[in-house]
Design a protein around this motif. Structure first.
Motif, PDB file in Angstrom:
ATOM      1  N   LEU A  83       0.812  -1.217   0.000  1.00 22.70           N
ATOM      2  CA  LEU A  83       0.000   0.000   0.000  1.00 22.70           C
ATOM      3  C   LEU A  83       0.848   1.272   0.000  1.00 22.70           C
ATOM      4  O   LEU A  83       0.527   2.234  -0.704  1.00 22.70           O
ATOM      5  CB  LEU A  83      -0.947   0.001   1.200  1.00 22.70           C
ATOM      6  N   GLU A  84       1.920   1.291   0.778  1.00 21.57           N
ATOM      7  CA  GLU A  84       2.763   2.488   0.827  1.00 21.57           C
ATOM      8  C   GLU A  84       3.406   2.749  -0.528  1.00 21.57           C
ATOM      9  O   GLU A  84       3.482   3.897  -0.983  1.00 21.57           O
ATOM     10  CB  GLU A  84       3.849   2.351   1.898  1.00 21.57           C
ATOM     11  N   ILE A  85       3.857   1.680  -1.185  1.00 21.72           N
ATOM     12  CA  ILE A  85       4.484   1.825  -2.499  1.00 21.72           C
ATOM     13  C   ILE A  85       3.454   2.310  -3.518  1.00 21.72           C
ATOM     14  O   ILE A  85       3.729   3.228  -4.305  1.00 21.72           O
ATOM     15  CB  ILE A  85       5.076   0.478  -2.963  1.00 21.72           C
ATOM     16  N   ILE A  86       2.276   1.704  -3.497  1.00 19.44           N
ATOM     17  CA  ILE A  86       1.222   2.093  -4.430  1.00 19.44           C
ATOM     18  C   ILE A  86       0.813   3.539  -4.205  1.00 19.44           C
ATOM     19  O   ILE A  86       0.609   4.301  -5.162  1.00 19.44           O
ATOM     20  CB  ILE A  86       0.021   1.141  -4.300  1.00 19.44           C
ATOM     21  N   SER A  87       0.699   3.943  -2.936  1.00 16.93           N
ATOM     22  CA  SER A  87       0.349   5.331  -2.627  1.00 16.93           C
ATOM     23  C   SER A  87       1.403   6.287  -3.177  1.00 16.93           C
ATOM     24  O   SER A  87       1.071   7.348  -3.720  1.00 16.93           O
ATOM     25  CB  SER A  87       0.216   5.504  -1.110  1.00 16.93           C
ATOM     26  N   PHE A  88       2.667   5.913  -3.051  1.00 14.80           N
ATOM     27  CA  PHE A  88       3.767   6.727  -3.584  1.00 14.80           C
ATOM     28  C   PHE A  88       3.657   6.842  -5.105  1.00 14.80           C
ATOM     29  O   PHE A  88       3.771   7.937  -5.673  1.00 14.80           O
ATOM     30  CB  PHE A  88       5.099   6.098  -3.184  1.00 14.80           C
ATOM     31  N   PHE A  89       3.398   5.710  -5.775  1.00 16.93           N
ATOM     32  CA  PHE A  89       3.250   5.718  -7.233  1.00 16.93           C
ATOM     33  C   PHE A  89       2.053   6.570  -7.653  1.00 16.93           C
ATOM     34  O   PHE A  89       2.122   7.329  -8.618  1.00 16.93           O
ATOM     35  CB  PHE A  89       3.084   4.296  -7.761  1.00 16.93           C
ATOM     36  N   ARG A  90       0.944   6.436  -6.936  1.00 15.91           N
ATOM     37  CA  ARG A  90      -0.266   7.180  -7.288  1.00 15.91           C
ATOM     38  C   ARG A  90      -0.052   8.696  -7.161  1.00 15.91           C
ATOM     39  O   ARG A  90      -0.583   9.482  -7.957  1.00 15.91           O
ATOM     40  CB  ARG A  90      -1.434   6.742  -6.416  1.00 15.91           C
ATOM     41  N   GLU A  91       0.709   9.093  -6.166  1.00 13.71           N
ATOM     42  CA  GLU A  91       1.001  10.523  -6.015  1.00 13.71           C
ATOM     43  C   GLU A  91       1.757  11.047  -7.234  1.00 13.71           C
ATOM     44  O   GLU A  91       1.521  12.164  -7.704  1.00 13.71           O
ATOM     45  CB  GLU A  91       1.816  10.758  -4.744  1.00 13.71           C
ATOM     46  N   LEU A  92       2.652  10.216  -7.766  1.00 11.68           N
ATOM     47  CA  LEU A  92       3.402  10.607  -8.965  1.00 11.68           C
ATOM     48  C   LEU A  92       2.503  10.635 -10.192  1.00 11.68           C
ATOM     49  O   LEU A  92       2.620  11.533 -11.038  1.00 11.68           O
ATOM     50  CB  LEU A  92       4.558   9.628  -9.194  1.00 11.68           C
ATOM     51  N   THR A  93       1.581   9.676 -10.305  1.00  9.87           N
ATOM     52  CA  THR A  93       0.722   9.640 -11.483  1.00  9.87           C
ATOM     53  C   THR A  93      -0.231  10.823 -11.519  1.00  9.87           C
ATOM     54  O   THR A  93      -0.655  11.241 -12.601  1.00  9.87           O
ATOM     55  CB  THR A  93      -0.076   8.316 -11.570  1.00  9.87           C
ATOM     56  N   THR A  94      -0.583  11.385 -10.366  1.00 11.08           N
ATOM     57  CA  THR A  94      -1.443  12.570 -10.363  1.00 11.08           C
ATOM     58  C   THR A  94      -0.735  13.767 -10.983  1.00 11.08           C
ATOM     59  O   THR A  94      -1.383  14.743 -11.368  1.00 11.08           O
ATOM     60  CB  THR A  94      -1.885  12.943  -8.933  1.00 11.08           C
ATOM     61  N   LYS A  95       0.585  13.694 -11.086  1.00  7.09           N
ATOM     62  CA  LYS A  95       1.369  14.753 -11.722  1.00  7.09           C
ATOM     63  C   LYS A  95       1.611  14.466 -13.201  1.00  7.09           C
ATOM     64  O   LYS A  95       2.390  15.158 -13.858  1.00  7.09           O
ATOM     65  CB  LYS A  95       2.712  14.910 -11.002  1.00  7.09           C
ATOM     66  N   GLY A  96       0.951  13.426 -13.725  1.00  8.18           N
ATOM     67  CA  GLY A  96       1.075  13.087 -15.136  1.00  8.18           C
ATOM     68  C   GLY A  96       2.208  12.142 -15.460  1.00  8.18           C
ATOM     69  O   GLY A  96       2.441  11.818 -16.629  1.00  8.18           O
TER      70      GLY A  96
END
Length: 249
Positions: free
Chosen positions: A159-172
């Protein structure tokens, strides 16, 4: 290039971009899964070169190749990356993990915290597209992740890794992960499968002296055009990836 896709380029060289609907979506998590030899690395290398040719900035983290091996491999496929490296369109990083699970070159007493160190490497995440080949090598050699897996809490570990990735994807930014499912427990990568916006499963079949590979498109959110459920390809020295006819099994 569509504003919501990163073009794979090389339209005059192969048909990969067309077969995959025009490109890879912006702000996506992409999972490429396949056993050893199925074509995960060569596909990530083709993606890297195509992105660079389209002026998309790339980071490629490899757990298998050093920079010389990477350049030699790319040259053998006629993907000339030297100028792209010099012009900083690609940042190549080596994460060679030794048999003890530490990052080579680090202090011998340092028991790796690979995922944390990776997430803290700010320069790595500045690119438009970040490719990690192979992600399972980092997962299975991270002590914290291993400990949670032993406690049957691998989903919490993810979950922590996925949350980190998702934060990056919100930036495109788009994150591309390659995984060998035979090297990690199915439960360890289940969370990544479930959240992947694009999910490819690779297959390699030997027919006589020929090796045939397939990309099975399990999920493709945000596709620009129609994407088929299977793309056949081969890898040829001096040419690179060649898309095979749909009639090829």
């Amino acid at each position: 290039m569509s504003s919501n896709q990163f073009s794979l380029g090389l339209s005059g060289h192969d048909r990969l971009e067309k077969e995959l609907g025009g490109g890879i979506p912006n702000g996506a998590i992409v999972l490429i899964e396949g056993d050893y030899g199925a074509g995960k690395s060569v596909l990530s290398q083709r993606f890297s070169y195509g992105f660079c040719e389209e002026d998309t900035v790339v980071t490629l983290l490899s757990t298998e190749l050093g920079v010389r091996g990477f350049l030699d491999q790319m040259h053998s496929l006629s993907y000339d990356m030297v100028n792209h490296l010099l012009n900083e369109r690609i940042l190549f990083l080596q994460a060679e993990i030794d048999s003890g699970g530490t990052l080579s070159g680090g202090p011998s007493k340092e028991r790796k915290q690979l995922l944390r160190r990776m997430m803290d490497a700010e320069k790595m995440w500045e690119a438009d597209v970040i490719i990690i080949d192979t992600f399972d090598a980092i997962l299975r050699n991270d002590p914290q992740f291993e400990a949670l897996v032993r406690q049957n809490e691998e989903r919490q570990a993810a979950l922590e890794i996925i949350s980190f990735f998702r934060e990056l994807t919100t930036k495109g930014k788009t994150i591309i992960l390659t995984v060998d499912p035979s090297s990690v427990d199915d439960s360890s990568i289940g969370a990544f499968r479930s959240i992947a916006d694009v999910y490819f499963e690779l297959e390699m079949v030997e027919v006589g002296n020929d090796v045939r590979r397939n990309i099975f498109v399990k999920r493709f959110a945000g596709m620009g055009q129609q994407v088929g459920d299977r793309v056949g390809f081969s890898v040829r020295s001096g040419i690179g990836i060649v898309i095979e006819s749909r009639s090829v099994a």
